[in-house]
Design a protein around this motif. Structure first.
Motif, mmCIF file in Angstrom:
data_model
loop_
_atom_site.group_PDB
_atom_site.id
_atom_site.type_symbol
_atom_site.label_atom_id
_atom_site.label_comp_id
_atom_site.label_asym_id
_atom_site.label_seq_id
_atom_site.Cartn_x
_atom_site.Cartn_y
_atom_site.Cartn_z
ATOM 1 N N GLU A 124 3.393 -6.260 -10.369
ATOM 2 C CA GLU A 124 4.229 -6.887 -11.387
ATOM 3 C C GLU A 124 5.678 -6.997 -10.924
ATOM 4 O OE1 GLU A 124 2.180 -4.093 -12.424
ATOM 5 O OE2 GLU A 124 0.642 -5.611 -12.726
ATOM 6 N N ARG A 125 5.995 -6.388 -9.826
ATOM 7 C CA ARG A 125 7.369 -6.385 -9.314
ATOM 8 C C ARG A 125 7.388 -6.836 -7.848
ATOM 9 N NH1 ARG A 125 12.129 -3.383 -10.133
ATOM 10 N NH2 ARG A 125 13.629 -4.944 -9.524
ATOM 11 N N PRO A 126 6.989 -8.097 -7.580
ATOM 12 C CA PRO A 126 6.884 -8.551 -6.185
ATOM 13 C C PRO A 126 8.209 -8.521 -5.422
ATOM 14 C CG PRO A 126 6.638 -10.392 -7.696
ATOM 15 C CD PRO A 126 6.639 -9.149 -8.522
ATOM 16 N N GLN A 127 9.339 -8.722 -6.118
ATOM 17 C CA GLN A 127 10.615 -8.679 -5.401
ATOM 18 C C GLN A 127 10.906 -7.279 -4.872
ATOM 19 O OE1 GLN A 127 10.187 -9.300 -8.626
ATOM 20 N NE2 GLN A 127 11.887 -8.598 -9.880
ATOM 21 N N ALA A 128 10.474 -6.249 -5.577
ATOM 22 C CA ALA A 128 10.664 -4.877 -5.091
ATOM 23 C C ALA A 128 9.810 -4.645 -3.842
ATOM 24 C CB ALA A 128 10.310 -3.870 -6.174
ATOM 25 N N ILE A 129 8.593 -5.137 -3.871
ATOM 26 C CA ILE A 129 7.715 -4.970 -2.704
ATOM 27 C C ILE A 129 8.268 -5.749 -1.517
ATOM 28 C CG2 ILE A 129 5.401 -5.466 -1.802
ATOM 29 C CD1 ILE A 129 4.341 -4.660 -4.588
ATOM 30 N N GLU A 130 8.840 -6.914 -1.761
ATOM 31 C CA GLU A 130 9.447 -7.695 -0.677
ATOM 32 C C GLU A 130 10.626 -6.941 -0.056
ATOM 33 O OE1 GLU A 130 9.927 -10.335 2.174
ATOM 34 O OE2 GLU A 130 8.290 -10.547 0.740
ATOM 35 N N ILE A 131 11.432 -6.277 -0.873
ATOM 36 C CA ILE A 131 12.546 -5.477 -0.349
ATOM 37 C C ILE A 131 12.007 -4.325 0.501
ATOM 38 C CG2 ILE A 131 14.424 -3.883 -0.973
ATOM 39 C CD1 ILE A 131 14.901 -5.727 -3.427
ATOM 40 N N VAL A 132 10.962 -3.660 0.007
ATOM 41 C CA VAL A 132 10.347 -2.566 0.772
ATOM 42 C C VAL A 132 9.816 -3.099 2.103
ATOM 43 C CG1 VAL A 132 8.482 -0.863 0.826
ATOM 44 C CG2 VAL A 132 9.804 -1.192 -1.276
ATOM 45 N N ALA A 133 9.173 -4.268 2.078
ATOM 46 C CA ALA A 133 8.624 -4.861 3.304
ATOM 47 C C ALA A 133 9.737 -5.194 4.297
ATOM 48 C CB ALA A 133 7.809 -6.103 2.970
ATOM 49 N N GLU A 134 10.824 -5.763 3.793
ATOM 50 C CA GLU A 134 11.945 -6.113 4.663
ATOM 51 C C GLU A 134 12.562 -4.866 5.289
ATOM 52 O OE1 GLU A 134 15.923 -5.960 5.320
ATOM 53 O OE2 GLU A 134 15.868 -6.610 3.251
ATOM 54 N N ARG A 135 12.733 -3.818 4.492
ATOM 55 C CA ARG A 135 13.292 -2.563 5.019
ATOM 56 C C ARG A 135 12.297 -1.886 5.962
ATOM 57 N NH1 ARG A 135 16.765 -4.260 1.703
ATOM 58 N NH2 ARG A 135 18.705 -3.143 1.358
ATOM 59 N N LEU A 136 11.015 -2.035 5.675
ATOM 60 C CA LEU A 136 9.986 -1.491 6.557
ATOM 61 C C LEU A 136 10.054 -2.169 7.919
ATOM 62 C CD1 LEU A 136 7.461 0.163 7.227
ATOM 63 C CD2 LEU A 136 6.106 -1.555 6.021
ATOM 64 N N ALA A 154 13.935 0.093 -4.808
ATOM 65 C CA ALA A 154 12.806 -0.838 -4.705
ATOM 66 C C ALA A 154 11.494 -0.084 -4.501
ATOM 67 C CB ALA A 154 13.035 -1.813 -3.547
ATOM 68 N N LEU A 155 11.519 0.970 -3.692
ATOM 69 C CA LEU A 155 10.312 1.766 -3.447
ATOM 70 C C LEU A 155 9.838 2.422 -4.737
ATOM 71 C CD1 LEU A 155 8.279 2.794 -1.358
ATOM 72 C CD2 LEU A 155 9.818 4.696 -0.898
ATOM 73 N N VAL A 156 10.757 3.000 -5.490
ATOM 74 C CA VAL A 156 10.399 3.632 -6.763
ATOM 75 C C VAL A 156 9.884 2.584 -7.745
ATOM 76 C CG1 VAL A 156 11.324 4.852 -8.771
ATOM 77 C CG2 VAL A 156 11.927 5.602 -6.467
ATOM 78 N N ALA A 208 0.823 -1.209 0.000
ATOM 79 C CA ALA A 208 0.000 0.000 0.000
ATOM 80 C C ALA A 208 0.856 1.258 0.000
ATOM 81 C CB ALA A 208 -0.948 -0.013 1.201
ATOM 82 N N VAL A 209 1.935 1.261 0.775
ATOM 83 C CA VAL A 209 2.822 2.423 0.817
ATOM 84 C C VAL A 209 3.498 2.613 -0.534
ATOM 85 C CG1 VAL A 209 5.010 3.267 1.758
ATOM 86 C CG2 VAL A 209 3.247 2.449 3.293
ATOM 87 N N ALA A 210 3.993 1.518 -1.101
ATOM 88 C CA ALA A 210 4.743 1.608 -2.353
ATOM 89 C C ALA A 210 3.860 2.005 -3.529
ATOM 90 C CB ALA A 210 5.433 0.284 -2.645
ATOM 91 N N THR A 211 2.662 1.440 -3.591
ATOM 92 C CA THR A 211 1.811 1.679 -4.756
ATOM 93 C C THR A 211 0.824 2.813 -4.559
ATOM 94 O OG1 THR A 211 0.153 0.073 -4.022
ATOM 95 C CG2 THR A 211 1.941 -0.750 -5.422
#
Length: 126
Positions: free
Chosen positions: A59-71, A49-51, A12-15
């Motif tokens: 379409e970019r689940p690995q980017a969201i996973e990185i954002v989640a891990e950093r979150l 990853a956030l951008v 939600a934060v990323a998108t």
């Protein structure tokens, strides 16, 4: 892999898209997005990853996973982010009239048993 609530908050934060959350939660997401943007300035991988997640979303689940891990890491280290995530977690797991929200925290293995359900009618034998 991040827990499902953190993954949902990160998405939600990323998108910028939040389903099933009220207007107050959307305002919290905006504040969290600002706090993470400030924090990620010092973390090029998280910033990228956030951008990427912002523009490509699911379409970019690995980017969201990185954002989640950093979150998750930011939640541990930053009181402002911890407070915002806590409020969003409560909002995301709040039950409504037509849904069930179950949250399990901790290790459930070995002899541990978890039973979840809704709208039981009649006897239950275990």
């Amino acid at each position: 892999m991040s827990d499902p609530v953190i993954l949902s908050i990160a998405t939600a934060v990323a998108t910028g898209v939040a389903t099933k959350l009220g207007e107050g939660a959307n305002a919290l997401l905006g504040k969290l997005a600002q706090a993470l943007t400030r924090r990620f300035v010092q973390d090029p991988e998280a910033q990228s990853a956030l951008v990427s997640a912002r523009f490509e979303g699911p379409e970019r689940p690995q980017a969201i996973e990185i954002v989640a891990e950093r979150l998750e890491r930011a939640e541990e280290e930053d009181p402002e982010i911890r407070e915002l995530v806590g409020r969003l977690r409560a909002e995301a797991t709040r039950e409504s009239d037509d849904s069930v929200g179950n949250v399990i925290e901790g290790n459930v293995s070995g002899d541990a048993r978890v039973i979840m359900g809704r709208d039981f009618n009649g006897d239950i034998r275990l």
